[in-house]
Write an enzyme that holds these catalytic residues in place. Sequence first.
Site, PDB file in Angstrom:
ATOM      1  N   HIS A   1     -26.740 -42.951  41.283  1.00 29.06           N
ATOM      2  CA  HIS A   1     -26.086 -41.970  40.466  1.00 29.06           C
ATOM      3  C   HIS A   1     -26.827 -40.878  40.058  1.00 29.06           C
ATOM      4  CE1 HIS A   1     -27.828 -44.897  37.431  1.00 29.06           C
ATOM      5  NE2 HIS A   1     -28.570 -43.736  37.263  1.00 29.06           N
ATOM      6  N   SER A   2     -27.845 -40.656  40.709  1.00 28.52           N
ATOM      7  CA  SER A   2     -29.001 -39.750  40.242  1.00 28.52           C
ATOM      8  C   SER A   2     -28.323 -38.272  40.039  1.00 28.52           C
ATOM      9  CB  SER A   2     -30.032 -39.712  41.140  1.00 28.52           C
ATOM     10  OG  SER A   2     -30.871 -38.534  40.984  1.00 28.52           O
ATOM     11  N   ASN A   3     -28.294 -37.878  38.935  1.00 28.50           N
ATOM     12  CA  ASN A   3     -27.805 -36.173  38.521  1.00 28.50           C
ATOM     13  C   ASN A   3     -28.825 -35.275  39.210  1.00 28.50           C
ATOM     14  OD1 ASN A   3     -25.698 -37.357  36.862  1.00 28.50           O
ATOM     15  ND2 ASN A   3     -27.436 -38.042  35.388  1.00 28.50           N
TER      16      ASN A   3
END
Length: 334
Positions: free
Chosen positions: A78-80
């Site tokens: 889910h890394s922004n």
Amino acid sequence: MNLVQKLEQFPRVQMLWGKTPIVRAENISSETGIELYIKRDDLTGLALGGNKTRKLEFLMGEALACHYDTVITAGAVHSNHALQTAAAAKKLGLDVILVLRGKEENRGNLLMDKLLHADVRVYDVKTGRELNNIMQDIASDLKSNGRKPFIIPIGGSNPTGVLGYIKAAAEIVEQEQEMKLDFDYVISPTSSGGTQTGLLLGFKVLKPVTKILNIGVGDPREELLEDVLNLINKTSEAIGIKADINYENLKAVTVDGYGFGGYGTIVKEVIDVIRYAASKEGFYLDPVYSGKAFYGMLDLVNKRIIPQGSKVLFIHTGGLGGIFQYEEIIKDML
Ligand SMILES: Cc1ncc(COP(=O)(O)O)c(C=O)c1O
């Protein structure tokens, strides 16, 4: 040379649209008894926006100045940070490889990564640290094929990335003057520590009376404190400022207790806070970072650790994609 002039000595690529807005949260202010303002760093303008854009201005400055041709970075699926790095690299015509940890489900930020044609590689490993070895292996392969890879650490948190949040501190102090505001507290989430380090160093130099509080989102506390202290020392050396922040000072301003069982846990208390902020003020926090930090801030106000009447700036660091990444879990909490 003042701090802003010092920052200008480092290569930087403009990625933000301009200063991000500071807006008064009218309804939450009247309900809580503090004067709450939000720094909308979720509106930076790159991909879905967020704090990483600021770090990437300097990281990409370094990439271009050193003629790297491929950017490699890592994070959770889910890394922004991974999404924004991919967007920045693509915009500048660089190749990008994302080394991600978790389950490959085409939703949320992972879907966004794929939509911009990032080379995405997902691994079933337990910790972010394991991803570092994988990045090194990929870089060695590329080098043996004559390429010039640039590894950006998880969260973009190295001294180059931290410069982005020192610059943000200068921007906030400038906006305080323009808007005739004077914040008692500046509050943000902290995870890989770059945002926290930049704010601490920037305010230490520019406006030391402001209290900077950084709210942990479930990462192991000792590792976080160690990483931030290390970043403080390395960055202050790189830019030539005297930090004077030791382990005890750091511990006192790094707020614990709002991780809800660990990094990446999605919990109903935080989803309720996301709904509260959205329904009162019309902006969306995220379930992994800004939602947990906002919960923590409201709790500190309830407990009067942040006194009534305080002028508080909450930095909304972005993370919108997290809502869509975890929509299956979130919908059962509504
Ligand atoms: C939305 C959001 N907020 C806060 C953070 C934490 O910032 P830092 O890694 O600089 O501590 C992150 C990091 O990934 C993030 O994506």
